[in-house]
Write a protein that holds these residues in place. Structure first.
Motif, PDB file in Angstrom:
ATOM      1  N   UNK A 338       0.601  -1.523  -0.028  1.00 34.63           N
ATOM      2  CA  UNK A 338       0.137  -0.103   0.102  1.00 34.63           C
ATOM      3  C   UNK A 338       1.147   1.072  -0.123  1.00 34.63           C
ATOM      4  N   UNK A 339       2.192   0.771   1.060  1.00 31.83           N
ATOM      5  CA  UNK A 339       2.609   2.197   0.924  1.00 31.83           C
ATOM      6  C   UNK A 339       3.539   2.709  -0.754  1.00 31.83           C
ATOM      7  N   UNK A 340       3.678   1.356  -1.327  1.00 30.83           N
ATOM      8  CA  UNK A 340       4.617   1.819  -2.695  1.00 30.83           C
ATOM      9  C   UNK A 340       2.803   1.864  -4.008  1.00 30.83           C
ATOM     10  N   UNK A 341       1.963   1.158  -3.943  1.00 31.11           N
ATOM     11  CA  UNK A 341       1.052   2.616  -3.885  1.00 31.11           C
ATOM     12  C   UNK A 341       0.632   3.309  -3.678  1.00 31.11           C
ATOM     13  N   UNK A 342       0.271   4.091  -2.804  1.00 34.28           N
ATOM     14  CA  UNK A 342       0.571   5.445  -2.219  1.00 34.28           C
ATOM     15  C   UNK A 342       1.937   6.151  -3.077  1.00 34.28           C
ATOM     16  N   UNK A 343       2.837   5.903  -3.390  1.00 29.78           N
ATOM     17  CA  UNK A 343       4.044   6.698  -3.455  1.00 29.78           C
ATOM     18  C   UNK A 343       3.658   6.501  -5.556  1.00 29.78           C
ATOM     19  N   UNK A 344       2.873   5.565  -6.395  1.00 28.24           N
ATOM     20  CA  UNK A 344       3.092   5.448  -7.674  1.00 28.24           C
ATOM     21  C   UNK A 344       1.962   6.263  -7.454  1.00 28.24           C
ATOM     22  N   UNK A 345       0.854   6.301  -7.012  1.00 32.92           N
ATOM     23  CA  UNK A 345       0.058   6.959  -7.205  1.00 32.92           C
ATOM     24  C   UNK A 345       0.341   8.392  -7.309  1.00 32.92           C
ATOM     25  N   UNK A 346       1.195   8.947  -6.486  1.00 34.18           N
ATOM     26  CA  UNK A 346       1.543   9.783  -5.744  1.00 34.18           C
ATOM     27  C   UNK A 346       2.087  10.766  -6.965  1.00 34.18           C
ATOM     28  N   UNK A 347       2.822   9.818  -7.399  1.00 27.72           N
ATOM     29  CA  UNK A 347       4.107  10.086  -8.244  1.00 27.72           C
ATOM     30  C   UNK A 347       2.880  10.948  -9.524  1.00 27.72           C
ATOM     31  N   UNK A 348       2.245  10.196 -10.165  1.00 29.19           N
ATOM     32  CA  UNK A 348       1.444  10.041 -11.547  1.00 29.19           C
ATOM     33  C   UNK A 348       0.835  10.980 -11.289  1.00 29.19           C
ATOM     34  N   UNK A 349       0.593  11.634  -9.689  1.00 28.32           N
ATOM     35  CA  UNK A 349      -0.686  12.668  -9.750  1.00 28.32           C
ATOM     36  C   UNK A 349       0.336  14.147 -10.727  1.00 28.32           C
ATOM     37  N   UNK A 350       1.629  13.552  -9.608  1.00 27.14           N
ATOM     38  CA  UNK A 350       2.462  15.153  -9.939  1.00 27.14           C
ATOM     39  C   UNK A 350       2.791  14.846 -10.725  1.00 27.14           C
ATOM     40  N   UNK A 351       2.941  13.977 -11.824  1.00 27.30           N
ATOM     41  CA  UNK A 351       3.382  13.696 -13.184  1.00 27.30           C
ATOM     42  C   UNK A 351       2.346  14.601 -13.986  1.00 27.30           C
ATOM     43  N   UNK A 352       1.275  14.765 -13.348  1.00 25.67           N
ATOM     44  CA  UNK A 352      -0.051  15.152 -14.391  1.00 25.67           C
ATOM     45  C   UNK A 352      -0.020  16.512 -13.928  1.00 25.67           C
ATOM     46  N   UNK A 353       0.456  16.736 -12.651  1.00 25.48           N
ATOM     47  CA  UNK A 353       0.097  18.381 -12.574  1.00 25.48           C
ATOM     48  C   UNK A 353       1.729  18.721 -12.430  1.00 25.48           C
ATOM     49  N   UNK A 354       2.867  18.348 -13.159  1.00 29.95           N
ATOM     50  CA  UNK A 354       3.811  19.129 -12.531  1.00 29.95           C
ATOM     51  C   UNK A 354       3.550  19.821 -14.436  1.00 29.95           C
ATOM     52  N   UNK A 355       4.561  21.075 -14.445  1.00 35.75           N
ATOM     53  CA  UNK A 355       4.009  21.733 -15.531  1.00 35.75           C
ATOM     54  C   UNK A 355       5.254  21.588 -16.801  1.00 35.75           C
ATOM     55  N   UNK A 356       6.690  21.483 -16.167  1.00 34.98           N
ATOM     56  CA  UNK A 356       7.209  21.162 -17.559  1.00 34.98           C
ATOM     57  C   UNK A 356       8.071  20.161 -17.379  1.00 34.98           C
ATOM     58  N   UNK A 357       8.325  19.709 -18.533  1.00 35.33           N
ATOM     59  CA  UNK A 357       9.027  17.496 -19.138  1.00 35.33           C
ATOM     60  C   UNK A 357       9.740  17.576 -17.980  1.00 35.33           C
ATOM     61  N   UNK A 358      10.929  18.503 -17.634  1.00 32.87           N
ATOM     62  CA  UNK A 358      11.708  17.490 -16.025  1.00 32.87           C
ATOM     63  C   UNK A 358      11.084  16.839 -15.246  1.00 32.87           C
ATOM     64  N   UNK A 359       9.536  17.704 -14.546  1.00 32.96           N
ATOM     65  CA  UNK A 359       9.353  17.442 -14.194  1.00 32.96           C
ATOM     66  C   UNK A 359       8.673  16.834 -14.313  1.00 32.96           C
ATOM     67  N   UNK A 360       7.735  16.615 -15.117  1.00 29.53           N
ATOM     68  CA  UNK A 360       7.405  15.114 -15.194  1.00 29.53           C
ATOM     69  C   UNK A 360       8.058  14.306 -15.486  1.00 29.53           C
ATOM     70  N   UNK A 361       9.301  13.957 -16.262  1.00 27.59           N
ATOM     71  CA  UNK A 361       9.529  12.918 -15.985  1.00 27.59           C
ATOM     72  C   UNK A 361      10.358  12.853 -15.212  1.00 27.59           C
ATOM     73  N   UNK A 362      10.294  13.311 -14.114  1.00 26.78           N
ATOM     74  CA  UNK A 362      11.526  12.958 -12.616  1.00 26.78           C
ATOM     75  C   UNK A 362      10.110  12.262 -11.579  1.00 26.78           C
ATOM     76  N   UNK A 363       8.829  12.991 -11.898  1.00 28.13           N
ATOM     77  CA  UNK A 363       7.680  12.128 -10.916  1.00 28.13           C
ATOM     78  C   UNK A 363       6.889  10.870 -12.143  1.00 28.13           C
ATOM     79  N   UNK A 364       7.609  10.638 -13.049  1.00 30.75           N
ATOM     80  CA  UNK A 364       7.580   9.838 -13.884  1.00 30.75           C
ATOM     81  C   UNK A 364       8.495   8.543 -13.068  1.00 30.75           C
ATOM     82  N   UNK A 365       9.644   9.105 -13.175  1.00 29.33           N
ATOM     83  CA  UNK A 365      10.466   8.301 -12.991  1.00 29.33           C
ATOM     84  C   UNK A 365      10.604   7.563 -11.251  1.00 29.33           C
TER      85      UNK A 365
END
Lengths: 599, 710
Positions: A338-365
């Motif tokens: 669940x902890x990992x799931x939370x991190x996955x979801x948070x990363x995906x959502x933060x990537x979705x809200x990112x404004x710059x491509x680098x930001x998107x990439x590292x949140x996806x990462x």
């Protein structure tokens, strides 16, 4: 001559660690020759390192079906280090280079390195990404280039050491050593707040490494105690990772008193280790330093941090937590997942809200590194195998795409990828960007497809005796993936758009307002497209990913025996029966424990 | 015979790969050679595929068993119950038919697909408006803003910059898509199917992006990809469930185990529903039809590749492949049939309100694939394949004609349309008309299929049925089964009636929409006279039209002559099939009447300019507005998915910024400052002064005390 060749082949892992170390000294020595000489030296060094990796892979003999014919740990080099005691059986060039338990079971801290299928793959990733990172940065005029390249090579050496270490203390040594060059790389070259980012990185990673150190030392002590319960006549303190990994499950299964000790003290060893590894992965909320590092550090450094640095946590999970603590992993499968799931979801959502491509990439990462943990935490063979593939894909694809952005910044000093006039405009760049974007997605025919497929299979089929939430976690991951695809679709065009804008506008030499924030300067005759060197390094990364995707069995051939050992412990046969034994015989062993302590 | 079948299989599978590999080398010397080579190889592959189909048909004794089955290990993970995936070539009649359709369309379209410009000036003059405006290449280059900008950085030798240039990038995409489709059709395992399915998606998304006008490509690309992913998620879940329940991902093994294993019906139902999702998204069935509306801007020949030949028909192919599995869960077949019929009706209604011909024809693909899905759901796999083949060829004709004769970009009122091109494009007019009649006829036949899997033919008023299934005796169940069947017969009858009337209405509207385009394009003489056009019916246009029309006619003739044999030969393993498929003459009569009525209405309204279309348009104006917004699908997605997601992300971003950032980042920054504040007295000597002062004071006190005491 044959003897020398055999000696070289038997100590390839040692050489793999030493070559970048020597290279880091060499670039400092030749720094008087200027940037070209330093650059060539560093490139040659990483190339030699890559060749050595190829030789290692060729020389490694994967165990057969039984898993014991040639041993899983090979190319072992053992040197006395802290303790003067030398092992009784010194590896000779004529013998089989495989390792047995007796050879590494002598007490004392030693410089013992070697590879099994798992560490071989991780070392190969580290060499490959370092090669790509050094080869994509040569056209830049850096301040203090010798120090920069020296630190890069030192980081490569220490990370290889982490993966090759067969000794607990050596592992911790390399782990902490890897923090130092990265701290300087982040803190000395980058943007305005780079020193703050470097401090955050160092503090968090150091905290994590201290937790791991405490956990591993406690593990060694606990092992000695458990061993003395079985046979008190010999000194049992050892720091050998293969011995501890192999012996603890046997002791817990065979010896009741050792099992009792394990049940009492095991969790207290497990928790700091889990905490340290969670910091290294990193899981939520230990991810905050990632943003600072990716914002402030040079993209080459970010590429290494995101690509290779994050694999250390996954390696620790596979090397220590699953094989040594299967009951604890089984008990905590739901919270960890669940902890990992939370991190996955948070990363995906933060990537979705990112404004710059680098930001998107590292949140996806980040989201994908949490996916590796989720796949491993499934405790299913498919999930763990897929997680290893995911780590490989993660490291190579993200390093590639981060280096592409690094190339842009290096060429044109654009501190923001959205800043106009400073982006790459060539067709090679466009094709490579598209290719790596697809590789990050996990396009069919690439390794990412196989990796995601197998790991998601594992997540769905999570050990049904332990958890029933596999399907729901799979759905969460798939939704997160959907969000990630969406976010990349939203942000990548912004990056591409600047390409168009800069082409249509005619500003021959524009002034960048953020120019002063970078410690790099644009060369006079900077190319507007990827150079052949950069193209070679990106091609190597992409070719490896596609080759592994088309022939995944070539990877499984190496990692399968090791993963079988990771999951195969005496306790598996009775489906975690030790938990029951612990409860049943608790009272009986309390007295024995008191007596042993009294002795 | 065996050698001939093997040879044809090798030709069919190898042709696209050879075309791709040799094309890469040849492209350095001549782009036209690449296209010619590809088209020739596609033609050879189509011939080989057709021969293979005929050979398998003539040689079929076992019914449904693959004649060629080859597999090689690709992935084997783990030692105890390992995940083994084999690369297999499973060539049966369905695969042969699908590969033939794909190769045929590619051979017809490839010579001209590379010359399609990516903008709106790909066709002739504006058909529906005399004031059609064309965007120039330069304007389009400046207005781009999407992922395709990556393409734009590709040098001029691989993309079209000027009118008449060959866009090699698009040719590569089409050939790759052809290869992916052929490999998908011969895949014998679920995972292999998923692999090539996703590869098709990726390639098609790029093709959509590459071939769309720049003002439309961003939304079309994104919607396509996200819709496909929405289908792929349940597909992957289905694979997991298949492994969990059958411990195999091989199609044949799963079907074998299906009859013998004790897998729960709930699990099978879940698997089937999950497997239907990708079919619906790929065939753009309701409610996933939005992406077709948004990608209908693509150039006509590319649209033929995407909508008729390779991409969307793969959904029907998948339905045919999984049909034996669906039979085990009849509810899934009901779902497939009802959704197919509903989509056919809705999309035909959308097409009827469109005033741009290219889009109307592209959108009608959904309608015809809906009919094909109905046939699959009823077990008439042969009929579905015939419809698929006829649809692919006729749609190629329609889109080629529309591209040459009309320009489908503008959305002006249809009453102001300019047409009457029958004298300038005589072959096109005849081919269009004949193909339209063929397609309407085949659709009417397909819409008349019935089955007892989810309907109840015993209590049906349509008693004159021609049995096509070989297992009619199996439909007679035990007493309990009959009782259960009679209990659900009323619901089944209602479902059957609903499907039948939806199909009839869909047939009427689709025939009307199709023929409307025809009459407007070729007969609708404007009172002010025709606008001059520089476009003529060239040999390059006539040849594919004639070939496609002839091929479609031949397919229909062969299908009519060998209908029973095809139906009995193309079946999955016999033990997995338990339904009886029947063809109702009465239903066919009603359906044919609907289609004829549609044609008649279209002829009456649009053959000559009159005021009726205007009046009808004004009556149906709200409906047209509705259809322009894709029946509020876009708005629904926006409010149900996008807005909540954005709100959630904003919330999480706030959490990240205000909680995590402040708690962790700022604390790390402030801890040293707190420590430094605490340690500052020590640093600046304050503590030392205190200690020294205290010591001095103590010493002075001691001295004074001693002095006073002493």
């Amino acid at each position: 001559m044959d003897g020398l060749a055999n000696a070289v082949f038997d100590n390839l892992v040692f050489l793999q660690i030493c070559v970048p170390l020597v290279g880091s000294l060499l670039v400092v020595v030749v720094s008087g020759g200027g940037l070209p000489v330093v650059r060539r030296t560093a490139c040659s060094n990483t190339f030699i390192s890559l060749v050595l990796t190829g030789l290692m892979v060729a020389h490694y003999d994967p165990p057969d079906e039984t898993g014991v014919a040639s041993g899983t740990t090979q190319m072992v080099s053992i040197l006395p280090w802290v303790s003067p005691q030398f092992p009784k059986s010194i590896p000779t060039t004529d013998d089989d280079s495989s390792i047995d338990v007796d050879r590494v079971s002598a007490s004392g801290v030693r410089f013992s390195v070697g590879v099994d299928g798992l560490s071989l793959i991780f070392i190969a990733i580290a060499s490959l990404t370092s090669f790509a990172a050094v080869w994509t940065s040569p056209s830049v005029r850096l301040e203090q280039p010798a120090v920069f390249y020296g630190l890069l090579l030192l980081a490569q050496s220490s990370i290889c050491g982490v993966f090759a270490a067969l000794d607990v203390i050596l592992f911790c040594f390399f782990l902490q050593m890897s923090i130092v060059p990265m701290f300087f790389l982040i803190g000395l070259w980058g943007k305005q707040d780079r020193s703050k980012a470097g401090l955050q990185y160092a503090v968090v990673r150091f905290a994590g490494s201290v937790l791991i150190f405490v956990g591993l030392i406690s593990l060694s002590l606990l092992f000695a105690w458990m061993k003395s319960a079985e046979d008190s006549s010999v000194g049992n303190l050892t720091y050998s990772i293969p011995v501890i990994t192999a012996e603890i499950p046997r002791l817990v299964a065979d010896d009741a008193l050792a099992s009792y000790y394990w049940s009492q003290f095991g969790p207290w060893v497990f928790l700091p280790l889990l905490g340290g590894i969670a910091v290294f992965v990193p899981l939520f909320p230990f991810h905050f330093w990632l943003k600072s590092v990716n914002d402030q550090a040079l993209p080459v450094v970010s590429a290494i941090v995101s690509g290779v640095g994050l694999t250390v946590g996954s390696y620790g999970f596979l090397r220590f937590l699953i094989p040594i603590f299967p009951e604890m992993c089984a008990v905590l499968i739901d919270p960890i997942s669940d902890w990992a799931c939370l991190s996955i979801l948070a990363g995906a959502v933060l990537a979705f809200t990112a404004r710059k491509p680098q930001e998107t990439i590292f949140w996806v990462c980040w989201s994908h590194s949490a996916l590796c943990v989720l796949a491993m935490a499934s405790l299913h063979r498919f999930g763990i195998g897929g997680a290893v593939l995911l780590v490989i894909q993660h490291a190579l694809a993200y390093t590639g795409i981060m280096l592409l952005m690094a190339t842009t910044e290096f060429h044109f000093q654009a501190t923001s990828i959205r800043a106009p006039h400073h982006t790459m405009q060539g067709h090679r760049f466009a094709i490579v960007l598209l290719l790596f974007a697809l590789l990050v997605f996990g396009i069919p025919t690439s390794l990412g497809f196989v990796a995601k497929m197998t790991s998601l299979f594992g997540i769905y089929l999570s050990n049904p005796q332990l958890t029933a939430a596999g399907p729901s976690r799979l759905l969460i991951v798939l939704l997160a993936e959907l969000l990630i695809v969406w976010s990349v679709l939203r942000t990548l065009p912004r990056f591409a758009r600047t390409t168009r804008e800069s082409r249509t506008r005619s500003h021959p030499n524009p002034v960048n307002s953020e120019k002063e924030q970078l410690a790099v300067a644009r060369p006079e005759n900077a190319s507007r497209d990827l150079s052949w060197r950069e193209l070679v390094s990106f091609s190597v990364l992409a070719a490896v990913l596609f080759a592994m995707g088309l022939f995944p069995q070539s990877v499984f051939r190496y990692i399968d025996p090791t993963l079988d050992q990771v999951l195969r412990s005496p306790r598996d046969d009775d489906k975690y029966a030790t938990i029951k034994i612990r409860r049943k015989d608790e009272n009986r062993f309390k007295n024995a424990h008191v007596m042993t302590v009294a002795k | 015979m065996r050698e001939a079948i093997t040879l044809c299989t090798v030709v069919v599978v190898a042709a696209p790969i050879v075309s791709l590999v040799i094309g890469v080398f040849v492209s350095r010397f001549s782009k036209r050679t690449v296209i010619r080579l590809g088209a020739c190889l596609a033609g050879i592959a189509a011939l080989a595929g057709a021969s293979l189909f005929v050979l398998l048909l003539a040689n079929s004794t076992t019914g449904g068993e693959a004649e060629i089955d080859f597999s090689a290990p690709w992935l084997a993970m783990g030692r105890e119950s390992p995940l083994v995936v084999n690369l297999s070539v499973h060539m049966d009649m369905v695969a042969a038919a699908m590969a033939t359709i794909a190769s045929l369309v590619v051979s017809l379209v490839l010579p001209s697909v590379g010359r399609d410009k990516r903008h709106t000036d790909s066709g002739g003059p504006g058909m529906f408006s005399a004031t059609a405006s064309y965007s120039t290449g330069a304007e389009s280059l400046n207005s781009q803003s999407s992922l395709g900008d990556v393409f734009d950085s590709i040098p001029a030798n691989t993309k079209s910059q000027n009118v008449g240039d060959i866009c090699l990038w698009r040719v590569w995409l089409v050939i790759s898509l052809w290869a992916a489709t052929v490999l998908l059709s011969v895949s014998g395992g679920f995972l292999q199917l998923f692999f090539f399915w996703q590869l098709q998606t990726v390639l098609s998304v790029f093709l959509v992006r590459q071939a769309s006008p720049r003002t439309q490509n961003k939304r079309g690309t994104q919607t396509t990809l996200l819709t496909m992913l929405l289908g792929d998620i349940p597909f992957f879940v289905a694979l997991c469930m298949l492994w969990e329940n059958f411990e195999s991902l091989d199609l044949a093994q799963v079907l074998t185990k299906l009859g013998s294993s004790d897998v729960s019906p709930t699990a099978i139902g879940g698997i089937c529903v999950c497997l239907i999702a990708p079919i619906l998204t790929r065939c753009a069935q309701f409610p996933f039809s939005l992406w077709v509306v948004q990608t209908s801007f693509v150039a006509g020949r590319v649209s033929a590749v995407l909508h008729a030949g390779l991409f969307m028909p793969a959904g029907v192919f998948l339905a045919i492949r999984f049909q034996p599995l669906f039979v085990a869960a009849p509810q899934s077949l009901t779902l497939l049939a009802i959704v197919g019929a509903l989509s056919a009706l809705l999309v035909a209604a959308i097409a009827a309100t469109r005033s741009d011909s290219r889009r109307a024809i592209s959108i009608l693909t959904v309608c015809h694939l809906g009919f094909a899905l109905i046939a699959v759901a009823c077990g008439a796999v042969g009929m579905a394949l015939v419809l698929l083949a006829v649809h692919a060829l006729t749609k190629t004709v329609f889109l080629s004609v529309v591209d040459a004769v009309c320009d489908g970009e503008n959305t002006g009122p249809i009453s102001e349309c300019d047409g009457g091109r029958r004298r300038e494009f005589p072959i096109s007019a005849v081919a269009f008309a004949w193909c339209a009649v063929l397609l309407c006829g085949v659709s009417s036949v397909v819409g008349s299929v019935r089955t007892n899997v989810f309907e109840n033919p015993q209590s049906d008023s349509f008693s004159s049925s021609m049995e096509a299934g070989p297992l009619d005796s199996q439909s007679q169940g035990t007493g309990n089964e009959v009782a259960a069947a009679s209990r659900s017969s009323s619901a089944n009858q209602e479902a059957a009636a609903l499907r039948f009337w939806l199909t009839s209405a869909g047939l009427f509207l689709s025939a009307f929409s199709l023929l409307r385009v025809y009459f407007v394009a070729f007969f609708h003489d404007h009172p002010d006279g025709l606008h001059p056009t520089k476009y003529r019916e060239s040999f390059e246009l006539r040849l594919p039209l004639i070939c496609a029309t002839a091929a479609a006619t031949a397919i229909v003739v062969v299908a009519v002559l060998n209908f029973g044999k095809i139906e009995t030969s193309i079946v999955a393993p016999a033990d997995a099939r338990s339904g009886v498929t029947s063809f109702s003459i009465d239903a066919f009569g009603v359906n044919l009447l609907s289609s004829l009525l549609g044609i008649a209405v279209a002829a009456t309204l649009y053959m000559r300019p009159n005021s009726w279309p205007q009046q009808i348009e004004s009556i149906f104006a709200p409906f047209a507005r509705l259809s322009r917004h894709s029946f509020y699908l876009h708005e629904s997605v926006n409010w149900l998915v996008v807005r909540p997601l954005e709100s959630m992300t904003r919330l999480l971003r706030m959490l990240d910024d205000f909680v995590v950032q402040r708690l962790f980042v700022n604390s790390f920054v402030t801890i040293p400052s707190w420590l430094s504040v605490a340690m500052r007295p020590l640093q600046v000597g304050g503590v030392a002064m205190c200690v020294l002062s205290s010591g001095l004071a103590v010493a002075v006190l001691l001295i004074v005390s001693l002095y006073l005491m002493g």
